[in-house]
Design a protein around this motif. Structure first.
Motif, PDB file in Angstrom:
ATOM      1  N   LEU A   1       2.575   0.729   9.679  1.00 33.17           N
ATOM      2  CA  LEU A   1       1.264   1.295   9.336  1.00 33.17           C
ATOM      3  C   LEU A   1       1.011   1.280   7.836  1.00 33.17           C
ATOM      4  O   LEU A   1      -0.145   1.276   7.404  1.00 33.17           O
ATOM      5  N   ALA A   2       2.068   1.273   7.043  1.00 35.66           N
ATOM      6  CA  ALA A   2       1.890   1.173   5.590  1.00 35.66           C
ATOM      7  C   ALA A   2       1.274  -0.179   5.230  1.00 35.66           C
ATOM      8  O   ALA A   2       0.358  -0.265   4.401  1.00 35.66           O
ATOM      9  N   GLU A   3       1.764  -1.245   5.851  1.00 34.01           N
ATOM     10  CA  GLU A   3       1.192  -2.565   5.601  1.00 34.01           C
ATOM     11  C   GLU A   3      -0.227  -2.650   6.138  1.00 34.01           C
ATOM     12  O   GLU A   3      -1.091  -3.296   5.534  1.00 34.01           O
ATOM     13  N   VAL A   4      -0.460  -2.017   7.265  1.00 37.69           N
ATOM     14  CA  VAL A   4      -1.807  -2.001   7.835  1.00 37.69           C
ATOM     15  C   VAL A   4      -2.786  -1.313   6.881  1.00 37.69           C
ATOM     16  O   VAL A   4      -3.889  -1.817   6.627  1.00 37.69           O
TER      17      VAL A   4
ATOM     18  N   TRP B   1      -7.650  10.264   0.196  1.00 44.05           N
ATOM     19  CA  TRP B   1      -6.191  10.206   0.231  1.00 44.05           C
ATOM     20  C   TRP B   1      -5.760   9.424   1.464  1.00 44.05           C
ATOM     21  O   TRP B   1      -6.223   9.702   2.585  1.00 44.05           O
ATOM     22  N   VAL B   2      -4.888   8.441   1.272  1.00 41.74           N
ATOM     23  CA  VAL B   2      -4.363   7.637   2.373  1.00 41.74           C
ATOM     24  C   VAL B   2      -2.848   7.756   2.358  1.00 41.74           C
ATOM     25  O   VAL B   2      -2.202   7.414   1.360  1.00 41.74           O
ATOM     26  N   ARG B   3      -2.287   8.235   3.472  1.00 41.74           N
ATOM     27  CA  ARG B   3      -0.838   8.433   3.562  1.00 41.74           C
ATOM     28  C   ARG B   3      -0.314   7.843   4.865  1.00 41.74           C
ATOM     29  O   ARG B   3      -0.994   7.910   5.908  1.00 41.74           O
ATOM     30  N   THR B   4       0.883   7.301   4.818  1.00 44.98           N
ATOM     31  CA  THR B   4       1.582   6.859   6.021  1.00 44.98           C
ATOM     32  C   THR B   4       3.020   7.333   5.930  1.00 44.98           C
ATOM     33  O   THR B   4       3.558   7.565   4.848  1.00 44.98           O
TER      34      THR B   4
END
Length: 371
Positions: free
Chosen positions: A222-225, A285-288
């Motif tokens: 999901l980080a790559e997504v 804010w975007v977090r995985t």
């Protein structure tokens, strides 16, 4: 419409009658078995053609005498058992099949379009009660689906009619202007209305396709997504012309899913967070990462207006934008299907979607899926 002719079935006995005959047949068979046992015992009684007189002068019957008396009584008893079995079986079968009649009446009511009818069967927790409860749950789901379909059709027709009506009005105004002084402005607005119509139709097509497509999964981070979604929406750290500050905190979050669909999910969440952010110093804010339970998650938060929990619960419905009069005009440029598409992608992946208003304003969206 049915495919091919309807197959004609031979009319058979009702279930109640078959159960009645079964009960009566069982009683008669049981009685015949007992009678046969009694008759088998009589074979040990001697059969003498001469009268046998006991010491006290009484007559002692032989086997023939006993059979002559017992056979009529046994036949009368079997006939009585058959009558009792038929009457009692008919009554007992009716009582046992009463829940099925209630289910049949409910199904007949549903077939006429009355989805608000429920069986609500009383009694103990047995097979009939569980069947009726499952039938009621199915009706609840059907009613909810039909209500969603009606709302979707109403909103879709309204959303598609609005740009067409505006276009018609602008063309009528242009026809009343023989000099054509506002032609350039008219063309610009027509292009804008046309773009909005195309955006709505493409979103509708994407939403419909999600509901019927086969899901091909692969290992996905999901980080790559999220990073790919940032590049597509120009919200990644390399973008220098963005109006909204985006804070990234991307830790590895492995899961399985369709990469293209998950990227579309993240793009929709980022676009939603950026567009619905009409406050001073707007921030996203975007977090995985993976929590202690081993669940991979994507979290997108944004500043914005204070939202009500009841209103947030409707954001995944088609054409619900949640915009308020104080919000930016950028809210009006969306199709109202972004979060509906997100919800569909989450559903086909078997994941979990959680929307909550942020303290101080804005929205917090969590997409959680097993690693």
């Amino acid at each position: 419409m049915l495919d091919g002719p309807v197959r004609r079935r031979r009319r058979g006995l009702s279930v109640r009658l078959r159960l009645t005959l079964s009960y009566a047949g069982f009683l008669v068979a049981a009685g015949a078995l007992v009678t046969g046992v009694l008759f088998s015992v009589l074979r040990f009684v001697p059969d003498d053609e001469n009268l046998v007189v006991a010491d006290d002068g009484r007559f002692v019957p032989d086997r023939s005498d006993l059979l002559g008396e017992a056979v009529p009584v046994a036949l009368a008893g079997l006939a009585m058992l058959a009558v009792v079995g038929l009457l009692g079986g008919w009554i007992l079968a009716g009582r046992m099949l009463r829940p099925l009649k209630e289910l049949t009446d409910a199904a007949a009511a549903v077939s006429t379009g009355s989805l608000d009818h429920r069986v609500d069967l009383a009694g103990p927790d047995d097979e009939f009660r569980r069947l009726a409860d499952q039938f009621d749950r199915m009706l609840d789901q059907l009613q909810h689906s039909f209500e969603e379909q009606r709302r979707f059709t109403h909103h879709a027709s309204h959303e598609l009619r609005t740009p067409l009506a505006v276009t018609k009005t602008m063309l009528e105004v242009a026809l009343m202007d023989p000099d054509g002084s506002g032609r350039d402005e008219l063309l610009a607005r027509l292009v804008e209305m046309n773009d909005r119509s195309i955006q709505i139709l493409e979103s509708l097509f994407r939403l419909a396709r999600l509901e019927r497509m086969d899901l091909e999964t692969e290992p996905v981070d999901l980080a790559e997504v999220a990073a790919e979604a940032g590049r597509q929406t120009r919200t990644d750290p390399a973008a220098t012309d963005q109006e909204v500050r985006v804070v990234w905190d991307l830790d590895a979050a492995p899961t399985r899913g369709n990469r293209a669909m998950l990227v579309q999910l993240a793009v929709n969440l980022l676009q939603n967070a950026v567009a619905h952010n009409d406050v001073p110093a707007p921030t996203v804010w975007v977090r995985t990462g993976v929590d202690r339970a081993g669940v991979s998650a994507l979290v997108v938060e944004n500043t914005g207006a204070v939202l009500d929990e009841a209103a947030v619960a409707t954001f995944t419905e088609p054409f619900v934008t949640g915009r308020a009069p104080s919000h930016s005009a950028r809210w009006a440029t969306g199709s109202g299907l972004g979060l509906a598409i997100v919800a569909s992608i989450v559903r086909v992946h078997g994941a979990r979607l959680d929307l909550q208003p942020r303290d101080g304003g804005g929205l917090r969206v969590v997409v959680a899926a097993g690693a």
